[in-house]
Design a protein around this motif. Structure first.
Motif, PDB file in Angstrom:
ATOM      1  N   ASN A   1      -5.334  -1.508   8.930  1.00 44.20           N
ATOM      2  CA  ASN A   1      -6.114  -0.873   7.690  1.00 44.20           C
ATOM      3  C   ASN A   1      -6.332  -1.837   6.682  1.00 44.20           C
ATOM      4  O   ASN A   1      -5.673  -2.520   6.211  1.00 44.20           O
ATOM      5  CB  ASN A   1      -5.627   0.271   7.386  1.00 44.20           C
ATOM      6  CG  ASN A   1      -5.731   1.546   8.433  1.00 44.20           C
ATOM      7  OD1 ASN A   1      -6.405   1.548   9.304  1.00 44.20           O
ATOM      8  ND2 ASN A   1      -4.870   2.484   8.314  1.00 44.20           N
TER       9      ASN A   1
ATOM     10  N   THR B   1       5.850   2.669  10.193  1.00 42.82           N
ATOM     11  CA  THR B   1       4.892   2.946   8.900  1.00 42.82           C
ATOM     12  C   THR B   1       3.878   1.709   8.911  1.00 42.82           C
ATOM     13  O   THR B   1       2.803   1.551   8.746  1.00 42.82           O
ATOM     14  CB  THR B   1       5.609   3.309   7.698  1.00 42.82           C
ATOM     15  OG1 THR B   1       6.477   2.094   7.266  1.00 42.82           O
ATOM     16  CG2 THR B   1       6.223   4.543   7.808  1.00 42.82           C
ATOM     17  N   VAL B   2       4.797   0.304   8.957  1.00 39.87           N
ATOM     18  CA  VAL B   2       4.020  -0.818   9.023  1.00 39.87           C
ATOM     19  C   VAL B   2       2.971  -1.003   9.940  1.00 39.87           C
ATOM     20  O   VAL B   2       1.875  -1.342   9.942  1.00 39.87           O
ATOM     21  CB  VAL B   2       4.804  -2.082   8.944  1.00 39.87           C
ATOM     22  CG1 VAL B   2       4.203  -3.495   8.976  1.00 39.87           C
ATOM     23  CG2 VAL B   2       5.792  -1.990   7.546  1.00 39.87           C
ATOM     24  N   LYS B   3       3.411  -0.596  11.193  1.00 42.94           N
ATOM     25  CA  LYS B   3       2.544  -0.690  12.421  1.00 42.94           C
ATOM     26  C   LYS B   3       1.424   0.426  12.198  1.00 42.94           C
ATOM     27  O   LYS B   3       0.266  -0.248  12.353  1.00 42.94           O
ATOM     28  CB  LYS B   3       3.194  -0.337  13.816  1.00 42.94           C
ATOM     29  CG  LYS B   3       4.130  -1.348  14.286  1.00 42.94           C
ATOM     30  CD  LYS B   3       4.791  -0.753  15.684  1.00 42.94           C
ATOM     31  CE  LYS B   3       5.813  -1.951  16.137  1.00 42.94           C
ATOM     32  NZ  LYS B   3       5.615  -2.683  17.336  1.00 42.94           N
ATOM     33  N   GLU B   4       1.542   1.364  11.833  1.00 44.22           N
ATOM     34  CA  GLU B   4       0.390   2.413  11.585  1.00 44.22           C
ATOM     35  C   GLU B   4      -0.772   1.916  10.374  1.00 44.22           C
ATOM     36  O   GLU B   4      -1.747   2.297  10.760  1.00 44.22           O
ATOM     37  CB  GLU B   4       1.134   3.714  11.131  1.00 44.22           C
ATOM     38  CG  GLU B   4       1.691   4.479  12.333  1.00 44.22           C
ATOM     39  CD  GLU B   4       2.419   5.511  11.755  1.00 44.22           C
ATOM     40  OE1 GLU B   4       2.523   6.062  10.613  1.00 44.22           O
ATOM     41  OE2 GLU B   4       3.055   6.350  12.606  1.00 44.22           O
ATOM     42  N   HIS B   5      -0.141   1.164   9.544  1.00 44.96           N
ATOM     43  CA  HIS B   5      -1.152   0.705   8.401  1.00 44.96           C
ATOM     44  C   HIS B   5      -1.564  -0.918   8.673  1.00 44.96           C
ATOM     45  O   HIS B   5      -2.284  -0.951   7.972  1.00 44.96           O
ATOM     46  CB  HIS B   5      -0.165   0.837   7.119  1.00 44.96           C
ATOM     47  CG  HIS B   5      -0.081   2.245   6.815  1.00 44.96           C
ATOM     48  ND1 HIS B   5       1.052   2.943   7.171  1.00 44.96           N
ATOM     49  CD2 HIS B   5      -0.981   3.076   6.236  1.00 44.96           C
ATOM     50  CE1 HIS B   5       0.974   4.225   6.868  1.00 44.96           C
ATOM     51  NE2 HIS B   5      -0.006   4.420   6.134  1.00 44.96           N
ATOM     52  N   GLU B   6      -1.122  -1.563   9.527  1.00 41.76           N
ATOM     53  CA  GLU B   6      -1.337  -2.797   9.496  1.00 41.76           C
ATOM     54  C   GLU B   6      -2.777  -3.338   9.825  1.00 41.76           C
ATOM     55  O   GLU B   6      -3.385  -4.252   9.542  1.00 41.76           O
ATOM     56  CB  GLU B   6      -0.432  -3.789  10.360  1.00 41.76           C
ATOM     57  CG  GLU B   6      -0.508  -3.429  11.878  1.00 41.76           C
ATOM     58  CD  GLU B   6       0.650  -4.067  12.599  1.00 41.76           C
ATOM     59  OE1 GLU B   6       1.335  -5.205  12.085  1.00 41.76           O
ATOM     60  OE2 GLU B   6       0.832  -3.923  13.835  1.00 41.76           O
TER      61      GLU B   6
ATOM     62  N   LYS C   1       0.864  -1.293  -0.121  1.00 38.96           N
ATOM     63  CA  LYS C   1       0.009   0.099  -0.104  1.00 38.96           C
ATOM     64  C   LYS C   1       1.084   1.168  -0.023  1.00 38.96           C
ATOM     65  O   LYS C   1       2.107   0.987   0.613  1.00 38.96           O
ATOM     66  CB  LYS C   1      -0.791  -0.024   1.163  1.00 38.96           C
ATOM     67  CG  LYS C   1      -1.798  -1.156   1.398  1.00 38.96           C
ATOM     68  CD  LYS C   1      -2.749  -1.082   2.692  1.00 38.96           C
ATOM     69  CE  LYS C   1      -3.679  -2.162   2.785  1.00 38.96           C
ATOM     70  NZ  LYS C   1      -4.140  -2.391   3.831  1.00 38.96           N
ATOM     71  N   THR C   2       0.342   2.346  -0.647  1.00 43.06           N
ATOM     72  CA  THR C   2       1.250   3.568  -0.609  1.00 43.06           C
ATOM     73  C   THR C   2       1.376   3.855   0.666  1.00 43.06           C
ATOM     74  O   THR C   2       0.630   4.043   1.623  1.00 43.06           O
ATOM     75  CB  THR C   2       0.483   4.694  -1.463  1.00 43.06           C
ATOM     76  OG1 THR C   2      -0.155   4.205  -2.711  1.00 43.06           O
ATOM     77  CG2 THR C   2       1.057   6.027  -1.533  1.00 43.06           C
ATOM     78  N   GLY C   3       2.887   4.361   0.890  1.00 38.68           N
ATOM     79  CA  GLY C   3       3.292   4.789   2.022  1.00 38.68           C
ATOM     80  C   GLY C   3       3.935   3.867   2.975  1.00 38.68           C
ATOM     81  O   GLY C   3       4.348   4.181   4.053  1.00 38.68           O
ATOM     82  N   ILE C   4       3.784   2.627   2.759  1.00 40.85           N
ATOM     83  CA  ILE C   4       4.410   1.478   3.568  1.00 40.85           C
ATOM     84  C   ILE C   4       5.461   1.112   2.939  1.00 40.85           C
ATOM     85  O   ILE C   4       5.435   0.512   1.925  1.00 40.85           O
ATOM     86  CB  ILE C   4       3.220   0.418   3.825  1.00 40.85           C
ATOM     87  CG1 ILE C   4       1.858   0.929   4.406  1.00 40.85           C
ATOM     88  CG2 ILE C   4       3.707  -0.535   4.602  1.00 40.85           C
ATOM     89  CD1 ILE C   4       0.685  -0.016   4.548  1.00 40.85           C
TER      90      ILE C   4
END
Length: 171
Positions: A171, A164-169, A145-148
């Motif tokens: 979603n 960044t992975v933690k913030e998006h995992e 995904k964009t940004g990861i």
């Protein structure tokens, strides 16, 4: 939504050893065919990094068969591979044309320096380039995904990538 399993986020460090016999070959020089292929990629609008879309410090990578291994290539197999994994459509477009050279446009992939040969010495020599890491790990740089960035990019710390992975995992 993807269910979270019992396996939690984790960092993987691998020390891979690769052994290959590279046959005798001529010293690498830019052939007329390579120049034509590079020109065609530019003319057809493909002269940007296949992974990130960047336009700086571009290299043209021999993706199906490495130039140094061309003397042992089975060109029918290489041609079939280039028709199956066909990032720019040249494999299908030229399917009736024999393939005899690693510099054929069907065997080319435009990459920025970072995604071709990139090594980030700030992250223990971890690489971002196709020549440094395994294919599935290299490929996530395009398919995430964009940004990861599961692979720390140049100038990015391991901790920043992990964040960044933690913030998006979720979603």
């Amino acid at each position: 939504m993807i269910a979270i399993s019992d396996v939690h986020e984790h960092k993987m460090d691998r020390n891979l050893k690769e052994t290959i016999i590279v046959p005798d070959h001529e010293k690498r020089a830019e052939s007329a065919e390579f120049r034509r292929s590079k020109h065609r990629l530019k003319e057809d609008g493909h002269y940007k990094c296949w992974v990130c879309g960047g336009t700086e410090n571009l290299h043209v990578h021999h993706f199906g068969i490495e130039w140094s291994l061309a003397t042992i290539a089975d060109w029918d197999k290489v041609k079939s591979f280039c028709e199956e994994w066909d990032p720019y459509g040249y494999g299908r477009l030229l399917r009736n044309v024999p393939m005899t050279s690693p510099d054929d446009v069907r065997n080319m992939l435009v990459l920025c320096q970072e995604h071709h040969t990139g090594v980030d010495h700030e992250n223990s020599g971890s690489g971002t380039g196709i020549h440094q890491i395994t294919f599935p790990v290299w490929l996530i740089q395009k398919l995430a995904k964009t940004g990861i960035d599961a692979v720390p990019q140049s100038g990015e710390t391991l901790e920043q990538a992990e964040q960044t992975v933690k913030e998006h995992e979720a979603n």
